[in-house]
Write an enzyme that holds these catalytic residues in place. Structure first.
Site, PDB file in Angstrom:
ATOM      1  N   HIS A  35       3.546  -1.175   4.399  1.00 46.68           N
ATOM      2  CA  HIS A  35       2.031  -1.229   4.787  1.00 46.68           C
ATOM      3  C   HIS A  35       1.685  -2.498   3.903  1.00 46.68           C
ATOM      4  O   HIS A  35       1.370  -2.086   2.506  1.00 46.68           O
ATOM      5  CB  HIS A  35       1.332  -0.185   4.821  1.00 46.68           C
ATOM      6  CG  HIS A  35      -0.163  -0.189   4.955  1.00 46.68           C
ATOM      7  ND1 HIS A  35      -0.985   0.733   4.834  1.00 46.68           N
ATOM      8  CD2 HIS A  35      -0.808  -1.142   5.443  1.00 46.68           C
ATOM      9  CE1 HIS A  35      -2.238   0.316   5.454  1.00 46.68           C
ATOM     10  NE2 HIS A  35      -2.260  -1.039   5.604  1.00 46.68           N
ATOM     11  N   MET A  85      -5.657   9.695   5.981  1.00 47.78           N
ATOM     12  CA  MET A  85      -4.688  10.520   6.162  1.00 47.78           C
ATOM     13  C   MET A  85      -4.615  11.559   5.260  1.00 47.78           C
ATOM     14  O   MET A  85      -5.144  11.860   4.208  1.00 47.78           O
ATOM     15  CB  MET A  85      -3.143   9.681   5.963  1.00 47.78           C
ATOM     16  CG  MET A  85      -3.134   8.504   7.033  1.00 47.78           C
ATOM     17  SD  MET A  85      -1.192   8.113   6.982  1.00 47.78           S
ATOM     18  CE  MET A  85      -0.964   6.912   8.452  1.00 47.78           C
ATOM     19  N   HIS A 130       0.913  -1.261  -0.134  1.00 46.60           N
ATOM     20  CA  HIS A 130       0.128   0.068  -0.018  1.00 46.60           C
ATOM     21  C   HIS A 130       0.920   1.217   0.003  1.00 46.60           C
ATOM     22  O   HIS A 130       0.648   2.131  -0.896  1.00 46.60           O
ATOM     23  CB  HIS A 130      -0.996   0.007   1.315  1.00 46.60           C
ATOM     24  CG  HIS A 130      -1.731   1.267   1.232  1.00 46.60           C
ATOM     25  ND1 HIS A 130      -1.262   2.236   1.981  1.00 46.60           N
ATOM     26  CD2 HIS A 130      -2.894   1.482   0.954  1.00 46.60           C
ATOM     27  CE1 HIS A 130      -2.194   3.372   2.011  1.00 46.60           C
ATOM     28  NE2 HIS A 130      -3.326   2.648   1.283  1.00 46.60           N
ATOM     29  N   HIS A 131       2.061   1.238   0.855  1.00 45.92           N
ATOM     30  CA  HIS A 131       2.826   2.370   0.904  1.00 45.92           C
ATOM     31  C   HIS A 131       3.974   2.030   1.470  1.00 45.92           C
ATOM     32  O   HIS A 131       4.245   0.750   2.121  1.00 45.92           O
ATOM     33  CB  HIS A 131       2.333   3.684   1.517  1.00 45.92           C
ATOM     34  CG  HIS A 131       2.165   3.631   3.007  1.00 45.92           C
ATOM     35  ND1 HIS A 131       0.842   3.242   3.475  1.00 45.92           N
ATOM     36  CD2 HIS A 131       3.000   3.628   3.971  1.00 45.92           C
ATOM     37  CE1 HIS A 131       1.091   3.497   5.022  1.00 45.92           C
ATOM     38  NE2 HIS A 131       2.289   3.513   5.162  1.00 45.92           N
ATOM     39  N   HIS A 159      -5.458   8.053   1.707  1.00 46.13           N
ATOM     40  CA  HIS A 159      -5.715   6.636   1.570  1.00 46.13           C
ATOM     41  C   HIS A 159      -6.643   6.436   0.471  1.00 46.13           C
ATOM     42  O   HIS A 159      -6.248   6.366  -0.462  1.00 46.13           O
ATOM     43  CB  HIS A 159      -6.255   5.872   2.800  1.00 46.13           C
ATOM     44  CG  HIS A 159      -5.157   5.890   3.846  1.00 46.13           C
ATOM     45  ND1 HIS A 159      -5.207   5.196   4.872  1.00 46.13           N
ATOM     46  CD2 HIS A 159      -3.673   6.103   3.787  1.00 46.13           C
ATOM     47  CE1 HIS A 159      -3.996   5.327   5.608  1.00 46.13           C
ATOM     48  NE2 HIS A 159      -3.263   5.859   5.191  1.00 46.13           N
ATOM     49  N   GLN A 199       9.594   0.501   6.160  1.00 43.11           N
ATOM     50  CA  GLN A 199       8.277   0.096   6.579  1.00 43.11           C
ATOM     51  C   GLN A 199       7.588  -0.231   5.587  1.00 43.11           C
ATOM     52  O   GLN A 199       7.156   0.980   4.822  1.00 43.11           O
ATOM     53  CB  GLN A 199       7.847   0.970   7.616  1.00 43.11           C
ATOM     54  CG  GLN A 199       6.467   0.490   8.392  1.00 43.11           C
ATOM     55  CD  GLN A 199       5.812   1.561   9.294  1.00 43.11           C
ATOM     56  OE1 GLN A 199       5.339   2.453   8.975  1.00 43.11           O
ATOM     57  NE2 GLN A 199       5.919   1.428  10.669  1.00 43.11           N
ATOM     58  N   HIS A 244      -0.284  12.661   0.336  1.00 44.73           N
ATOM     59  CA  HIS A 244      -0.493  11.223   0.766  1.00 44.73           C
ATOM     60  C   HIS A 244      -1.965  11.252   1.442  1.00 44.73           C
ATOM     61  O   HIS A 244      -2.180  12.089   2.445  1.00 44.73           O
ATOM     62  CB  HIS A 244       0.569  10.885   1.680  1.00 44.73           C
ATOM     63  CG  HIS A 244       0.136   9.461   2.405  1.00 44.73           C
ATOM     64  ND1 HIS A 244       0.012   8.264   1.505  1.00 44.73           N
ATOM     65  CD2 HIS A 244      -0.308   8.862   3.438  1.00 44.73           C
ATOM     66  CE1 HIS A 244      -0.443   7.370   1.926  1.00 44.73           C
ATOM     67  NE2 HIS A 244      -0.561   7.959   3.291  1.00 44.73           N
TER      68      HIS A 244
END
Length: 343
Positions: free
Chosen positions: A142, A282, A72-73, A212, A140, A210
């Site tokens: 998602h 977000m 997703h990111h 969603h 990281q 950014h």
């Protein structure tokens, strides 16, 4: 004549050696998930890389290796040390932290929706290692859905670094909101603004939006003496890359205000809160800048309560196109009904 040819040969040899040396100062560091697995919905998974050199280094390029079909990111963080010694670990709320002992994780890069990489301008670099608190790089990712049996992932990115001192340092200023988007609401503005908090000048070179699923337009501005100058305006439904700033050469000085708006459309029958999962929302506007300021520069933030903070109560001369995509390049596949309030 022979002597002249010898000198010419020596000069050419010296040039070639210098070119090889110049190229050798750049080093690519691939930071890839080591065949990670994820068995959760909306999982945040981390993998770390530790610098082996204690010298100051500068990141000059980011090259992602990921697909929106899997990730997703992706965020790249800087830490003193990784949160664990595992090759990869769950690092969402309630999990082991991104950085060891819960130390602050510095955002260094962000990617989503198949965005391309970013080559920084000549003489600009992001300072890491050495006298900075960043001695590890952490990706990281998602993952929205649990993996199927036997599925693994090796997504990540490659950073290009150099030990050559850069004339300008890269930094980030991030605006955004907490709060929620009411149900059945079209063109709902989530707004933020802060004074530029530092005593030095910066030059915004790129921006990134950014959100969603509910974001339609995100815009950011510098305000000086009541005049608004656009830093960037884009739909977060486009590849969430770092786009070039709208005005080349724009600067931000002490006394200026930075402001951002996320325009949201929520056709759900319930309110949608700001949060980390794909079902949440977000609102972020990243400003990538360079500066002549020396020494380590932390990422700085300006976040406001979407229900309590509104531009019109604090600011004048608000641009009419702050929630519009008119005049914006690279726009496609943005449903016009999201603006009109029609299904």
């Amino acid at each position: 004549m022979t002597r002249i040819l010898a000198i010419q040969y020596f000069v050419l040899l010296l040039i070639n050696v210098c070119q090889v040396y110049a190229k050798s100062t750049l080093k690519d560091i691939p930071i890839l998930m080591p065949k990670a697995v994820s068995n959760r919905k909306d999982a945040l998974v981390c993998h770390g890389y530790k610098f082996t050199s204690k010298k100051v280094q500068f990141i000059v390029k980011f090259e992602p290796h990921a697909s929106k079909e899997v990730a997703h990111h992706l965020l790249l963080y800087g830490c003193p040390s990784p949160g664990t010694n595992q090759s990869f670990w769950n690092c969402g709320p309630g999990d082991p932290p991104v950085c060891k002992d819960g130390r602050r994780a510095e955002i260094l890069y962000a990617w989503a929706l198949d965005a391309p990489g970013k080559q920084l301008p000549k003489d600009v670099g992001l300072r890491v290692s050495g006298d900075t608190p960043i001695h590890s790089l952490i990706i990281q990712i998602h993952y929205v859905n649990p993996f199927k049996e036997g599925q693994t992932d090796s997504s990540g990115l490659t950073v290009t670094i150099t030990e050559d001192e850069q004339k300008y340092q890269l930094g980030y200023f991030i605006l955004g909101n907490w709060g929620y988007i009411p149900s059945m609401t079209y063109n709902y503005p989530m707004e933020s603004a802060c004074d530029w908090p530092n005593g030095f000048k910066i030059y915004p070179i790129a921006y990134r939006t950014h959100s969603h699923n509910l974001g339609v337009v995100t815009s950011g501005y510098r305000i000086r003496n009541g005049k608004w100058t656009e830093i960037g305006r884009m739909s977060p439904r486009q590849p969430q890359m770092f786009y070039n700033a709208t005005v080349e050469g724009i600067d931000v000085r002490p006394g200026d205000v930075l402001a951002a708006r996320c325009t949201m459309t929520n056709t759900r029958t319930e309110a949608t809160a700001i949060g980390p999962t794909n079902r949440d929302e977000m609102c972020n506007f990243y400003i990538m800048f360079y500066t002549e300021q020396k020494g380590y520069i932390r990422v700085q933030y300006c976040f406001r309560d979407a229900q309590q903070f509104h531009w019109k109560e604090y600011l004048e001369n608000i641009p009419d196109n702050a929630s519009s995509l008119a005049g914006v390049s690279f726009i496609k596949n943005v449903d016009s009904s999201l603006f009109m309030g029609k299904g």
